[in-house]
Design a protein around this motif. Structure first.
Motif, PDB file in Angstrom:
ATOM      1  N   ARG A 220      16.230  46.804  69.989  1.00  0.00           N
ATOM      2  CA  ARG A 220      14.841  46.871  69.552  1.00  0.00           C
ATOM      3  C   ARG A 220      14.157  48.128  70.081  1.00  0.00           C
ATOM      4  N   MET A 221      14.453  48.493  71.314  1.00  0.00           N
ATOM      5  CA  MET A 221      13.882  49.715  71.876  1.00  0.00           C
ATOM      6  C   MET A 221      14.343  50.935  71.078  1.00  0.00           C
ATOM      7  N   GLY A 222      15.628  50.957  70.757  1.00  0.00           N
ATOM      8  CA  GLY A 222      16.174  52.081  70.000  1.00  0.00           C
ATOM      9  C   GLY A 222      15.631  52.164  68.590  1.00  0.00           C
ATOM     10  N   ARG A 223      15.419  51.001  67.966  1.00  0.00           N
ATOM     11  CA  ARG A 223      14.871  50.981  66.597  1.00  0.00           C
ATOM     12  C   ARG A 223      13.476  51.586  66.561  1.00  0.00           C
ATOM     13  N   LEU A 224      12.663  51.283  67.546  1.00  0.00           N
ATOM     14  CA  LEU A 224      11.322  51.863  67.620  1.00  0.00           C
ATOM     15  C   LEU A 224      11.390  53.371  67.814  1.00  0.00           C
ATOM     16  N   LEU A 225      12.348  53.804  68.623  1.00  0.00           N
ATOM     17  CA  LEU A 225      12.500  55.233  68.882  1.00  0.00           C
ATOM     18  C   LEU A 225      12.992  55.979  67.642  1.00  0.00           C
ATOM     19  N   ARG A 226      13.899  55.349  66.881  1.00  0.00           N
ATOM     20  CA  ARG A 226      14.495  56.012  65.724  1.00  0.00           C
ATOM     21  C   ARG A 226      13.454  56.416  64.685  1.00  0.00           C
ATOM     22  N   HIS A 227      12.456  55.574  64.458  1.00  0.00           N
ATOM     23  CA  HIS A 227      11.452  55.856  63.437  1.00  0.00           C
ATOM     24  C   HIS A 227      10.546  57.029  63.816  1.00  0.00           C
ATOM     25  N   ARG A 228      10.637  57.464  65.055  1.00  0.00           N
ATOM     26  CA  ARG A 228       9.848  58.618  65.494  1.00  0.00           C
ATOM     27  C   ARG A 228      10.643  59.915  65.404  1.00  0.00           C
ATOM     28  N   LEU A 229      11.930  59.828  65.019  1.00  0.00           N
ATOM     29  CA  LEU A 229      12.786  61.001  65.011  1.00  0.00           C
ATOM     30  C   LEU A 229      12.810  61.662  63.639  1.00  0.00           C
ATOM     31  N   SER A 230      12.810  62.976  63.625  1.00  0.00           N
ATOM     32  CA  SER A 230      13.015  63.713  62.375  1.00  0.00           C
ATOM     33  C   SER A 230      14.514  63.784  62.084  1.00  0.00           C
ATOM     34  N   GLU A 231      14.861  64.204  60.866  1.00  0.00           N
ATOM     35  CA  GLU A 231      16.279  64.339  60.496  1.00  0.00           C
ATOM     36  C   GLU A 231      16.983  65.334  61.414  1.00  0.00           C
ATOM     37  N   THR A 232      16.301  66.434  61.727  1.00  0.00           N
ATOM     38  CA  THR A 232      16.916  67.468  62.570  1.00  0.00           C
ATOM     39  C   THR A 232      17.207  66.934  63.967  1.00  0.00           C
ATOM     40  N   VAL A 233      16.233  66.274  64.554  1.00  0.00           N
ATOM     41  CA  VAL A 233      16.414  65.718  65.899  1.00  0.00           C
ATOM     42  C   VAL A 233      17.487  64.633  65.882  1.00  0.00           C
ATOM     43  N   PHE A 234      17.507  63.826  64.818  1.00  0.00           N
ATOM     44  CA  PHE A 234      18.503  62.765  64.688  1.00  0.00           C
ATOM     45  C   PHE A 234      19.921  63.342  64.726  1.00  0.00           C
ATOM     46  N   ARG A 235      20.176  64.384  63.939  1.00  0.00           N
ATOM     47  CA  ARG A 235      21.516  64.983  63.896  1.00  0.00           C
ATOM     48  C   ARG A 235      21.856  65.662  65.225  1.00  0.00           C
ATOM     49  N   ARG A 236      20.869  66.269  65.861  1.00  0.00           N
ATOM     50  CA  ARG A 236      21.134  66.901  67.155  1.00  0.00           C
ATOM     51  C   ARG A 236      21.503  65.864  68.213  1.00  0.00           C
ATOM     52  N   LEU A 237      20.821  64.717  68.168  1.00  0.00           N
ATOM     53  CA  LEU A 237      21.159  63.649  69.109  1.00  0.00           C
ATOM     54  C   LEU A 237      22.559  63.103  68.856  1.00  0.00           C
ATOM     55  N   LEU A 238      22.926  62.973  67.581  1.00  0.00           N
ATOM     56  CA  LEU A 238      24.283  62.516  67.268  1.00  0.00           C
ATOM     57  C   LEU A 238      25.332  63.494  67.797  1.00  0.00           C
ATOM     58  N   LEU A 239      25.103  64.783  67.592  1.00  0.00           N
ATOM     59  CA  LEU A 239      26.038  65.785  68.095  1.00  0.00           C
ATOM     60  C   LEU A 239      26.057  65.790  69.619  1.00  0.00           C
ATOM     61  N   GLY A 240      24.891  65.578  70.232  1.00  0.00           N
ATOM     62  CA  GLY A 240      24.852  65.483  71.686  1.00  0.00           C
ATOM     63  C   GLY A 240      25.617  64.275  72.183  1.00  0.00           C
ATOM     64  N   LEU A 241      25.503  63.150  71.452  1.00  0.00           N
ATOM     65  CA  LEU A 241      26.258  61.952  71.817  1.00  0.00           C
ATOM     66  C   LEU A 241      27.755  62.208  71.725  1.00  0.00           C
ATOM     67  N   LEU A 242      28.192  62.869  70.665  1.00  0.00           N
ATOM     68  CA  LEU A 242      29.614  63.173  70.515  1.00  0.00           C
ATOM     69  C   LEU A 242      30.110  64.048  71.659  1.00  0.00           C
ATOM     70  N   THR A 243      29.315  65.029  72.040  1.00  0.00           N
ATOM     71  CA  THR A 243      29.710  65.915  73.143  1.00  0.00           C
ATOM     72  C   THR A 243      29.813  65.146  74.456  1.00  0.00           C
ATOM     73  N   ALA A 244      28.797  64.319  74.736  1.00  0.00           N
ATOM     74  CA  ALA A 244      28.811  63.534  75.977  1.00  0.00           C
ATOM     75  C   ALA A 244      29.988  62.560  76.005  1.00  0.00           C
ATOM     76  N   LEU A 245      30.265  61.936  74.861  1.00  0.00           N
ATOM     77  CA  LEU A 245      31.368  60.976  74.797  1.00  0.00           C
ATOM     78  C   LEU A 245      32.719  61.662  74.962  1.00  0.00           C
ATOM     79  N   SER A 246      32.836  62.873  74.429  1.00  0.00           N
ATOM     80  CA  SER A 246      34.101  63.586  74.592  1.00  0.00           C
ATOM     81  C   SER A 246      34.382  63.857  76.063  1.00  0.00           C
ATOM     82  N   VAL A 247      33.346  64.246  76.798  1.00  0.00           N
ATOM     83  CA  VAL A 247      33.513  64.473  78.247  1.00  0.00           C
ATOM     84  C   VAL A 247      33.851  63.162  78.958  1.00  0.00           C
ATOM     85  N   LEU A 248      33.141  62.093  78.585  1.00  0.00           N
ATOM     86  CA  LEU A 248      33.377  60.794  79.209  1.00  0.00           C
ATOM     87  C   LEU A 248      34.787  60.298  78.946  1.00  0.00           C
TER      88      LEU A 248
END
Length: 252
Positions: A220-248
């Motif tokens: 629920r917290m994430g759903r509220l946050l998602r509606h505040r994100l633009s498409e550009t920020v959304f894709r950047r966060l996804l790429l950031g998640l992929l980078t962090a997960l690769s290191v992990l």
């Protein structure tokens, strides 16, 4: 006041750590549509045996994806578009679990390490790759087959699926709807077959019902946050998640 027993204190810390890990996974899942098992499984594996960690995520994974798939609507459209991917993922998942059912712990760890290396490579490629509509017809089933093998070994189907859907350049809501449908229909045979072959049991599944509480808090917290994100920020966060997960995944 009675002194706190050392074992009881350790269990309490373990419960709080698991709770926090699942809330974090739910937050990422609610925001980006992905990340629940990708974030939580490596963290729980630091605290619990890997098979038990997989079992604890059964109900959170199934219900979070069901919720987001229904929330996104247009299920028939998603099933038509990704039908080939889903069929190949289903077959490959069953085959991978069957072929690895008698692996020793050492052999399983080696195979898991290979999956991690493949996943990291796919993350790197997916960040810059683009799939055209003409390529989607054959690439979807190929991605489904690889994702199924990864699911059968580790349940970590996310890296290749995220990379593939990013390469399709989907709108953020379409991305979340699509990945949730694929995750949901891929998770049912995966978890069912793992239970059949004894990777985990009903005890872990029952405990995973308790994990729904922190999962929904984060979701629920994430759903509220998602509606505040633009498409550009959304894709950047996804790429950031992929980078962090690769290191992990590499350090894991």
């Amino acid at each position: 006041m009675m002194p706190v027993d050392g074992v009881a204190l350790s269990l309490l810390v373990l419960w709080f750590a698991c709770f926090g890990a699942i809330v974090l996974g739910g937050l990422v899942k609610g925001t980006l549509g992905v990340g629940l098992p990708l974030v939580v499984l490596p963290l729980l594996s630091l605290l619990l045996p890997a098979p038990r960690a997989m079992g604890l995520l059964v109900m959170p994974v199934l219900l979070s994806n069901l919720w987001q798939a229904i929330e996104g609507k247009r299920l028939n459209e998603g099933l038509r578009r990704f039908g080939g991917l889903l069929v190949c993922q289903f077959v490959a998942t069953l085959a991978a679990i069957h072929l690895t059912r008698n692996l020793s712990v050492q052999g399983f760890n080696v195979l898991l390490a290979i999956v991690v290396m493949v996943a990291v490579g796919m993350m790197a490629v997916g960040a810059t790759f683009r799939v055209n509509p003409s390529q989607e017809r054959w690439m979807g089933p190929l991605v489904g087959g690889v994702a199924g093998v990864m699911a059968g070994v580790s349940t970590l189907t996310g890296p290749i699926l995220i990379a593939y859907l990013l390469a399709l350049k989907l709108h953020k809501d379409e991305f979340i709807r699509s990945i949730s449908i694929i995750y949901l229909l891929g998770s049912v045979p995966m978890y069912g077959t793992m239970m059949w072959y004894g990777r985990f049991g009903w005890t872990e599944v029952a405990l995973s019902c308790l994990a729904l509480i922190p999962m929904f808090v984060g979701l629920r917290m994430g759903r509220l946050l998602r509606h505040r994100l633009s498409e550009t920020v959304f894709r950047r966060l996804l790429l950031g998640l992929l980078t962090a997960l690769s290191v992990l995944l590499i350090t894991k």
